[in-house]
Design a protein around this motif. Structure first.
Motif, PDB file in Angstrom:
ATOM      1  N   ASN A  59       0.835  -1.205   0.000  1.00  0.00           N
ATOM      2  CA  ASN A  59       0.000   0.000   0.000  1.00  0.00           C
ATOM      3  C   ASN A  59       0.871   1.257   0.000  1.00  0.00           C
ATOM      4  O   ASN A  59       2.093   1.189   0.058  1.00  0.00           O
ATOM      5  N   GLY A  60       0.219   2.409  -0.071  1.00  0.00           N
ATOM      6  CA  GLY A  60       0.931   3.669  -0.166  1.00  0.00           C
ATOM      7  C   GLY A  60       1.759   4.020   1.055  1.00  0.00           C
ATOM      8  O   GLY A  60       2.822   4.636   0.933  1.00  0.00           O
ATOM      9  N   VAL A  61       1.293   3.638   2.244  1.00  0.00           N
ATOM     10  CA  VAL A  61       2.058   3.919   3.459  1.00  0.00           C
ATOM     11  C   VAL A  61       3.348   3.103   3.456  1.00  0.00           C
ATOM     12  O   VAL A  61       4.430   3.624   3.740  1.00  0.00           O
ATOM     13  N   GLU A  62       3.244   1.828   3.093  1.00  0.00           N
ATOM     14  CA  GLU A  62       4.449   0.994   3.007  1.00  0.00           C
ATOM     15  C   GLU A  62       5.400   1.527   1.936  1.00  0.00           C
ATOM     16  O   GLU A  62       6.619   1.538   2.123  1.00  0.00           O
ATOM     17  N   LEU A  63       4.854   1.976   0.822  1.00  0.00           N
ATOM     18  CA  LEU A  63       5.676   2.546  -0.238  1.00  0.00           C
ATOM     19  C   LEU A  63       6.439   3.770   0.282  1.00  0.00           C
ATOM     20  O   LEU A  63       7.647   3.911   0.045  1.00  0.00           O
ATOM     21  N   LEU A  64       5.755   4.641   1.012  1.00  0.00           N
ATOM     22  CA  LEU A  64       6.414   5.815   1.604  1.00  0.00           C
ATOM     23  C   LEU A  64       7.594   5.400   2.484  1.00  0.00           C
ATOM     24  O   LEU A  64       8.675   5.991   2.420  1.00  0.00           O
ATOM     25  N   ILE A  65       7.373   4.395   3.298  1.00  0.00           N
ATOM     26  CA  ILE A  65       8.414   3.940   4.230  1.00  0.00           C
ATOM     27  C   ILE A  65       9.614   3.396   3.466  1.00  0.00           C
ATOM     28  O   ILE A  65      10.766   3.723   3.767  1.00  0.00           O
ATOM     29  N   HIS A  66       9.367   2.568   2.461  1.00  0.00           N
ATOM     30  CA  HIS A  66      10.471   2.017   1.667  1.00  0.00           C
ATOM     31  C   HIS A  66      11.187   3.103   0.870  1.00  0.00           C
ATOM     32  O   HIS A  66      12.418   3.064   0.742  1.00  0.00           O
ATOM     33  N   ILE A  70      15.245   3.926   0.317  1.00  0.00           N
ATOM     34  CA  ILE A  70      16.024   3.721  -0.898  1.00  0.00           C
ATOM     35  C   ILE A  70      16.110   4.952  -1.806  1.00  0.00           C
ATOM     36  O   ILE A  70      17.008   5.027  -2.637  1.00  0.00           O
ATOM     37  N   ALA A  71      15.175   5.873  -1.665  1.00  0.00           N
ATOM     38  CA  ALA A  71      15.177   7.070  -2.526  1.00  0.00           C
ATOM     39  C   ALA A  71      14.612   8.260  -1.757  1.00  0.00           C
ATOM     40  O   ALA A  71      13.578   8.814  -2.115  1.00  0.00           O
ATOM     41  N   PRO A  72      15.290   8.663  -0.690  1.00  0.00           N
ATOM     42  CA  PRO A  72      14.734   9.713   0.176  1.00  0.00           C
ATOM     43  C   PRO A  72      14.586  11.072  -0.501  1.00  0.00           C
ATOM     44  O   PRO A  72      13.838  11.915  -0.010  1.00  0.00           O
ATOM     45  N   SER A  73      15.262  11.276  -1.607  1.00  0.00           N
ATOM     46  CA  SER A  73      15.147  12.578  -2.265  1.00  0.00           C
ATOM     47  C   SER A  73      13.956  12.660  -3.220  1.00  0.00           C
ATOM     48  O   SER A  73      13.672  13.729  -3.746  1.00  0.00           O
ATOM     49  N   VAL A  74      13.252  11.530  -3.424  1.00  0.00           N
ATOM     50  CA  VAL A  74      12.088  11.538  -4.312  1.00  0.00           C
ATOM     51  C   VAL A  74      10.860  11.979  -3.512  1.00  0.00           C
ATOM     52  O   VAL A  74      10.435  11.296  -2.589  1.00  0.00           O
ATOM     53  N   GLN A 144       7.966   0.704  11.366  1.00  0.00           N
ATOM     54  CA  GLN A 144       7.112   1.543  10.533  1.00  0.00           C
ATOM     55  C   GLN A 144       6.218   0.699   9.640  1.00  0.00           C
ATOM     56  O   GLN A 144       5.051   1.009   9.442  1.00  0.00           O
ATOM     57  N   ILE A 145       6.764  -0.379   9.078  1.00  0.00           N
ATOM     58  CA  ILE A 145       5.956  -1.245   8.215  1.00  0.00           C
ATOM     59  C   ILE A 145       4.863  -1.920   9.022  1.00  0.00           C
ATOM     60  O   ILE A 145       3.719  -2.013   8.571  1.00  0.00           O
ATOM     61  N   LEU A 146       5.171  -2.370  10.237  1.00  0.00           N
ATOM     62  CA  LEU A 146       4.148  -2.962  11.096  1.00  0.00           C
ATOM     63  C   LEU A 146       3.048  -1.946  11.385  1.00  0.00           C
ATOM     64  O   LEU A 146       1.860  -2.254  11.296  1.00  0.00           O
ATOM     65  N   ALA A 147       3.427  -0.716  11.696  1.00  0.00           N
ATOM     66  CA  ALA A 147       2.431   0.331  11.942  1.00  0.00           C
ATOM     67  C   ALA A 147       1.602   0.586  10.700  1.00  0.00           C
ATOM     68  O   ALA A 147       0.385   0.781  10.776  1.00  0.00           O
ATOM     69  N   ALA A 148       2.223   0.560   9.532  1.00  0.00           N
ATOM     70  CA  ALA A 148       1.486   0.760   8.275  1.00  0.00           C
ATOM     71  C   ALA A 148       0.483  -0.352   8.063  1.00  0.00           C
ATOM     72  O   ALA A 148      -0.656  -0.108   7.649  1.00  0.00           O
ATOM     73  N   ASP A 149       0.889  -1.597   8.338  1.00  0.00           N
ATOM     74  CA  ASP A 149      -0.034  -2.716   8.190  1.00  0.00           C
ATOM     75  C   ASP A 149      -1.231  -2.561   9.113  1.00  0.00           C
ATOM     76  O   ASP A 149      -2.366  -2.828   8.728  1.00  0.00           O
ATOM     77  N   ILE A 150      -0.989  -2.106  10.332  1.00  0.00           N
ATOM     78  CA  ILE A 150      -2.074  -1.901  11.289  1.00  0.00           C
ATOM     79  C   ILE A 150      -3.001  -0.798  10.794  1.00  0.00           C
ATOM     80  O   ILE A 150      -4.225  -0.930  10.841  1.00  0.00           O
ATOM     81  N   LEU A 151      -2.424   0.288  10.294  1.00  0.00           N
ATOM     82  CA  LEU A 151      -3.232   1.409   9.825  1.00  0.00           C
ATOM     83  C   LEU A 151      -4.118   1.041   8.638  1.00  0.00           C
ATOM     84  O   LEU A 151      -5.233   1.517   8.513  1.00  0.00           O
ATOM     85  N   VAL A 152      -3.615   0.190   7.761  1.00  0.00           N
ATOM     86  CA  VAL A 152      -4.308  -0.072   6.520  1.00  0.00           C
ATOM     87  C   VAL A 152      -5.169  -1.331   6.584  1.00  0.00           C
ATOM     88  O   VAL A 152      -6.108  -1.476   5.811  1.00  0.00           O
ATOM     89  N   ALA A 153      -4.925  -2.231   7.517  1.00  0.00           N
ATOM     90  CA  ALA A 153      -5.641  -3.502   7.577  1.00  0.00           C
ATOM     91  C   ALA A 153      -7.147  -3.293   7.616  1.00  0.00           C
ATOM     92  O   ALA A 153      -7.678  -2.537   8.406  1.00  0.00           O
ATOM     93  N   GLY A 154      -7.812  -3.940   6.709  1.00  0.00           N
ATOM     94  CA  GLY A 154      -9.269  -3.917   6.674  1.00  0.00           C
ATOM     95  C   GLY A 154      -9.887  -2.603   6.255  1.00  0.00           C
ATOM     96  O   GLY A 154     -11.093  -2.447   6.323  1.00  0.00           O
ATOM     97  N   ALA A 155      -9.104  -1.661   5.791  1.00  0.00           N
ATOM     98  CA  ALA A 155      -9.636  -0.335   5.502  1.00  0.00           C
ATOM     99  C   ALA A 155     -10.510  -0.296   4.260  1.00  0.00           C
ATOM    100  O   ALA A 155     -11.331   0.593   4.123  1.00  0.00           O
ATOM    101  N   GLU A 156     -10.350  -1.276   3.340  1.00  0.00           N
ATOM    102  CA  GLU A 156     -11.168  -1.239   2.136  1.00  0.00           C
ATOM    103  C   GLU A 156     -12.653  -1.394   2.451  1.00  0.00           C
ATOM    104  O   GLU A 156     -13.495  -0.800   1.809  1.00  0.00           O
ATOM    105  N   ASP A 157     -12.990  -2.211   3.448  1.00  0.00           N
ATOM    106  CA  ASP A 157     -14.396  -2.447   3.765  1.00  0.00           C
ATOM    107  C   ASP A 157     -15.041  -1.253   4.469  1.00  0.00           C
ATOM    108  O   ASP A 157     -16.173  -0.904   4.230  1.00  0.00           O
ATOM    109  N   SER A 158     -14.320  -0.665   5.361  1.00  0.00           N
ATOM    110  CA  SER A 158     -14.871   0.444   6.135  1.00  0.00           C
ATOM    111  C   SER A 158     -13.763   1.443   6.402  1.00  0.00           C
ATOM    112  O   SER A 158     -13.303   1.602   7.522  1.00  0.00           O
TER     113      SER A 158
END
Length: 192
Positions: A59-66, A70-74, A144-158
């Motif tokens: 997801n986008g939060v995980e992408l931000l973290i990665h 690897i590319a902090p200037s982007v 951070q990735i664990l926190a992202a997973d928690i934030l995004v888990a199940g969000a599509e339904d509600s």
């Protein structure tokens, strides 16, 4: 002309975003999820990434973290439903997004945001040589990735209720959704 990656799992939204960005003569590459975009970043670094937050796979939060690693200037523009001021968009800023755009959005809002972030990024690179910052260590990245997973888990339904509950369970208090503010949802024919 900048190279811009657009990352969204919804083909119609991705296509519209790509057309909006291309109006200003930027090179645009489209990706359906974060992992695809991350692999492309390793091959050819973009000048900007626009990413949705809620997507299957990475997801986008995980992408931000990665990307911070690897590319902090982007610079990254995060987008998500719920309008401006959404708690998940606030969290995206906390995780390093340069700007956010709430859905529904207007073409001009996207264009202004892209140009503002690109201008700011160019100024930053000129001032510091390349704009790079220190990246997170491996333990911090895993947290951070664990926190992202928690934030995004199940969000599509509600999405709104789920994000609100997850943020509050993590200690964020006074969380409100953009729909709590009647001004957050504007009118207009070019809204998505």
């Amino acid at each position: 002309m900048a190279r811009i990656f657009v990352v969204d799992d919804e083909p119609a939204v991705r296509s519209v975003l790509a057309r909006i960005v291309a109006m200003d003569h930027h090179d645009v590459e489209e990706f359906a999820e974060g992992r695809e975009a991350l692999e492309a970043v390793e091959e050819r670094q973009p000048d900007l990434i626009i990413t949705d937050i809620f997507m299957p796979g990475m997801n986008g939060v995980e992408l931000l973290i990665h990307l911070d690693r690897i590319a902090p200037s982007v610079p990254v523009v995060a987008i998500s439903g719920g309008g401006s001021g959404s708690p998940i968009l606030d969290e995206a800023i906390h995780l390093g997004a340069a700007a956010t755009v709430g859905k529904p959005f207007r073409a001009e809002e996207v264009r202004r945001t892209v140009e503002r972030v690109l201008s700011s990024s160019e100024a930053s690179r000129a001032a510091t040589g390349d704009g790079r910052t220190d990246s997170a260590d491996d333990d911090g990245l895993e947290s951070q990735i664990l926190a992202a997973d928690i934030l995004v888990a199940g969000a599509e339904d509600s999405a709104e209720a789920g994000i609100r509950a997850q943020l509050e369970s993590l200690g964020f208090t006074g969380v409100r959704a953009a729909s709590d503010d009647s001004e957050a949802l504007g009118g207009g024919a070019d809204l998505l």
